[in-house]
Write an enzyme that holds these catalytic residues in place. Structure first.
Site, PDB file in Angstrom:
ATOM      1  CD  GLU A   1      -1.198  -5.076  -0.574  1.00  0.00           C
ATOM      2  OE1 GLU A   1      -0.155  -4.971   0.072  1.00  0.00           O
ATOM      3  OE2 GLU A   1      -2.299  -5.206  -0.044  1.00  0.00           O
TER       4      GLU A   1
ATOM      5  CG  HIS B   1       1.977   3.528  -5.641  1.00  0.00           C
ATOM      6  ND1 HIS B   1       0.972   2.835  -5.019  1.00  0.00           N
ATOM      7  CD2 HIS B   1       3.112   2.817  -5.427  1.00  0.00           C
ATOM      8  CE1 HIS B   1       1.469   1.762  -4.429  1.00  0.00           C
ATOM      9  NE2 HIS B   1       2.766   1.723  -4.663  1.00  0.00           N
TER      10      HIS B   1
ATOM     11  CG  HIS C   1      -0.117   3.243  -1.392  1.00  0.00           C
ATOM     12  ND1 HIS C   1      -0.613   2.259  -0.562  1.00  0.00           N
ATOM     13  CD2 HIS C   1       1.218   3.013  -1.480  1.00  0.00           C
ATOM     14  CE1 HIS C   1       0.378   1.471  -0.172  1.00  0.00           C
ATOM     15  NE2 HIS C   1       1.495   1.901  -0.709  1.00  0.00           N
TER      16      HIS C   1
ATOM     17  CG  HIS D   1       6.412  -2.153  -6.386  1.00  0.00           C
ATOM     18  ND1 HIS D   1       7.243  -1.259  -5.762  1.00  0.00           N
ATOM     19  CD2 HIS D   1       5.150  -1.673  -6.211  1.00  0.00           C
ATOM     20  CE1 HIS D   1       6.529  -0.288  -5.219  1.00  0.00           C
ATOM     21  NE2 HIS D   1       5.250  -0.517  -5.472  1.00  0.00           N
TER      22      HIS D   1
ATOM     23  CG  HIS E   1       6.093   2.721   1.658  1.00  0.00           C
ATOM     24  ND1 HIS E   1       6.855   1.980   0.784  1.00  0.00           N
ATOM     25  CD2 HIS E   1       4.817   2.578   1.231  1.00  0.00           C
ATOM     26  CE1 HIS E   1       6.071   1.437  -0.135  1.00  0.00           C
ATOM     27  NE2 HIS E   1       4.831   1.781   0.124  1.00  0.00           N
TER      28      HIS E   1
ATOM     29  CG  HIS F   1       3.730  -2.148   2.974  1.00  0.00           C
ATOM     30  ND1 HIS F   1       2.859  -2.816   2.140  1.00  0.00           N
ATOM     31  CD2 HIS F   1       3.923  -0.933   2.404  1.00  0.00           C
ATOM     32  CE1 HIS F   1       2.538  -2.041   1.114  1.00  0.00           C
ATOM     33  NE2 HIS F   1       3.166  -0.885   1.253  1.00  0.00           N
TER      34      HIS F   1
ATOM     35  CG  HIS G   1       0.962  -2.661  -5.634  1.00  0.00           C
ATOM     36  ND1 HIS G   1       1.514  -3.377  -4.593  1.00  0.00           N
ATOM     37  CD2 HIS G   1       1.452  -1.400  -5.514  1.00  0.00           C
ATOM     38  CE1 HIS G   1       2.293  -2.584  -3.876  1.00  0.00           C
ATOM     39  NE2 HIS G   1       2.267  -1.378  -4.414  1.00  0.00           N
TER      40      HIS G   1
END
Length: 688
Positions: A349, A404, A237, A368, A208, A212, A364
């Protein structure tokens, strides 16, 4: 002349001053006196002589005009850094840009050296790693495994005192391996603990982070704007959620319940039991049955309300239902079959490519944050973010998969509006897949049975033990593993001529956690890609064998946990190539679902499509490295190597008459299914 690999010395022991030796004391960076921080400048001469006497390699750093680092003001050098915090993302983008724009490696080495002792360690590491990935003159530099540099983000902190004791008291050749206990975050009284081996797997979390790193959300446009980036954000994802659900069914747990109601209590708790090495503060826990709160963090300027998330979600839903987005000027951008999913990825995102951040927000990323600060939303208790606030730790938390899952549901809303694939889009005239199966590599094993078990492996954590011992310090950890196997597919080419195709292999659960058979409408969302490869079909019957370690989704253990240091970089061209771009990919040891001692059956699906409809026009080197995980990571500096939509042929709804997988396959001779069984043995085998 500075060698590009000298940059690796800057990545080691990230919290130690730059003048301290690297590479087990063998390498010293010679700093200009002006580059020392105020604390060390008065004793600079003494420091340089004290630490450089035994060095085998000296890396000279020339003086340059020092950069203005005010863009990182307010980000504590020993504090937490998160790509989800807007202020931190902006600082990372500015630092990446600073590193990218340096004219040569020597200048980059100088500027990076100056920055290293003045900036947050994680910010510095991330920005330099992204720059090294994307500069033409540093492409051959190995980006080290982040578990080696920041083990605190992956490893039970109880092992660190043992590692330092072993390193300080015992000579390197006599040091013992310190064991990291599995399942250390909760007891089996917690139902979700059955999935700890998946969520807390070091390789899973490193994947992960590295994804990124390859696909940063902010930075220079040339770094962010990659082919089908938004679609890949969706697909990678989405596959994580599918894989997680397969293992949930194996563990008699129901599928992930998407976090669609932002106002209800969150029953899942998570106590990470990890400590940030930068400031020795623990990652905060989240108790059971807490609710999301508005975030107003004066420490880093993160301000977002729960109603913001709801408003952004509803606007994106509306755009999907209407079939278009609005850009900043009010122009319509159609969400069509070709680019719709890619645009939605940029919006959801949201990366710097989003066409209208003011309207659609940052669902997104800010989601988080709202979850990550749930324990201290207004900085009342001076607590940093929880594990959901960091891409290296987010997948440890059960709430990651619920969040997600909700994000994936928005993408699926768009996909459900697309027309089903036609017979022409699914077919491949003249090609018939006669059979598909799997076979373990060991002799005398039954066909179509896969085996999983626990494996104990080792990782060297010395490079991340700041102010710790020189030399190797190993920790062992236990993870899921599968016995090596091969896919075997028989394909009949009836066209009378040599034909190229794309072989696509998937697996899916037959039943849910209760043993109830899944309808195709639901099963379609759980299909997991195992491999995709280009095949050449001679006239007549062809037998295609694909080993499990050739999967287009995974990278091998050796690249997931690769060694670091300027001395560890291969010198031969082939070996050196393996270090380029190659850290991105799903860990090979997690390719196969866990299964169960009594065996769990899965549908195995193989399909051969016409390469003429799949191929992307671009020049490819058949010997190019690191294309082995292209399904999740694409190809470096190239277009995604498959023209089909990611997730094809299971990414769209089917006609109402299709109730089962057999109904889907029956009209298409270029498809075939089989049944495989995954058997789990509850034994631990040490990696040789």
């Amino acid at each position: 002349m500075t060698d590009a690999n000298d940059l690796l010395a800057l990545l080691q022991r990230p919290l130690e001053p730059t003048f301290l030796p690297k590479d087990d004391g063998k390498t010293v960076i010679d700093l200009p006196e002006d580059f020392l921080t105020d604390r060390y400048r008065p004793i600079g001469a003494e420091l340089q002589s004290r630490f450089s006497n035994d060095a085998e390699q000296r890396i000279p750093v020339r003086k340059v005009t020092v950069p203005d680092l005010t863009f990182a003001a307010g980000i504590d050098k020993r504090g937490a850094f998160s790509l989800f915090v807007p202020k931190h993302r902006d600082a990372a983008a500015a630092l990446i840009n600073l590193f990218i724009e340096q004219p040569d490696v020597s200048s980059l080495m100088s500027v990076a050296t100056y920055c290293r002792d003045r900036l947050n360690a994680v910010l510095f590491q991330y920005a330099l790693a992204v720059a090294v990935q994307h500069r033409e003159d540093t492409k051959n530099v190995n980006i080290p495994s982040i578990v080696s540099l920041f083990p605190d983000q992956f490893v039970d902190p109880a092992v660190f005192p043992k590692l330092r004791e072993e390193g300080a008291a015992v000579q390197q050749e006599n040091r013992m391996v310190i064991d990291i206990p599995p399942a250390y975050t909760a007891s089996d009284r917690e139902e979700e603990q059955r999935m700890a081996y998946f969520r807390e797997d070091i390789g899973v979390n490193m994947h992960h982070w590295h994804w990124h790193l390859v696909y940063p959300g902010d930075g220079p446009d040339a770094v962010v704007r990659k082919d089908r980036r938004g679609e890949l954000f969706f697909y990678m994802h989405s596959q994580l959620i599918a894989r997680y659900n397969l293992d949930r069914f194996c563990n008699k747990l129901k599928k992930v319940r998407h976090l669609t109601n932002f106002r209800e209590q969150i029953p899942e708790a998570y106590f990470p039991k990890m400590i940030r090495s930068s400031n020795n503060r623990s990652y905060p826990a989240r108790g059971a049955n807490v609710t999301l709160q508005d975030v107003d963090r004066i420490d880093n300027g993160t301000i977002v309300s729960v109603s913001d998330l709801e408003r952004w979600r509803d606007r994106i839903h509306e755009a999907i239902d209407q079939g278009f987005l609005l850009d900043k000027a009010g122009n319509r951008i159609p969400l069509d079959e070709e680019r719709g999913i890619d645009l939605l990825g940029d919006v959801l995102e949201a990366s710097s490519l989003t066409p209208n951040r003011q309207l659609y927000g940052s669902l997104h990323n800010m989601g988080h944050n709202v979850i990550a600060y749930i324990h201290d939303p207004d900085y009342r208790y001076l607590e940093d973010y929880g594990v959901m606030g960091d891409v290296t730790t987010a997948m440890r938390d059960p709430i990651f998969y619920r969040w997600h899952g909700m994000i994936d549901g928005i993408f699926r809303r768009h996909k459900e509006l697309l027309t089903p694939y036609t017979a022409a889009q699914l077919g491949n005239p003249g090609v018939t897949v006669a059979s598909v199966g799997v076979q373990l590599t060991r002799a005398n094993t039954p066909p179509n049975v896969l085996l999983t078990y626990w494996q104990r492996s080792q990782v060297d954590l010395a490079a991340g033990l700041d102010f710790g011992p020189q030399g190797n310090v190993y920790a062992s950890f236990t993870h899921l593993q599968h016995a090596p196997f091969s896919f075997r597919v028989e394909v009949n080419n009836e066209s009378g001529a040599v034909k190229k195709g794309t072989l696509r292999i998937w697996i899916a659960p037959k039943v849910d956690e209760r043993g109830t058979a899944l309808k195709f409408r639901e099963q379609r969302l759980f299909f997991v890609e195992m491999d995709s490869s280009t095949v050449t079909l001679n006239p007549g019957m062809n037998t295609i064998v694909r080993r499990s370690d050739q999967s287009s989704v995974t990278i091998p253990y050796e690249r997931t946990f690769r060694a670091i240091g300027t001395k560890s970089v291969p010198t031969d061209a082939a070996g050196l190539a393996q270090f380029r771009f190659c850290g991105c990919g799903w860990p090979q040891h997690m390719l196969v679902p866990k299964g169960a001692p009594e065996g769990v059956q899965f549908d195995l699906f193989a399909m051969v499509t016409d390469y003429a409809d799949d191929a992307v026009e671009q020049e490819l080197d058949p010997n190019a490295p690191c294309d082995d995980a292209h399904s999740f990571c694409g190809l470096r500096d190239k277009k995604f190597p498959d023209r089909r939509p990611m997730g094809y042929p299971f990414d769209r709804r089917t006609e109402d008459s299709v109730n089962t997988l057999d109904d889907f396959v029956a009209p298409n001779p270029n498809m075939k299914t089989g049944t495989i069984t995954v058997t789990f043995k509850n034994t631990v085998i040490a990696r040789s």
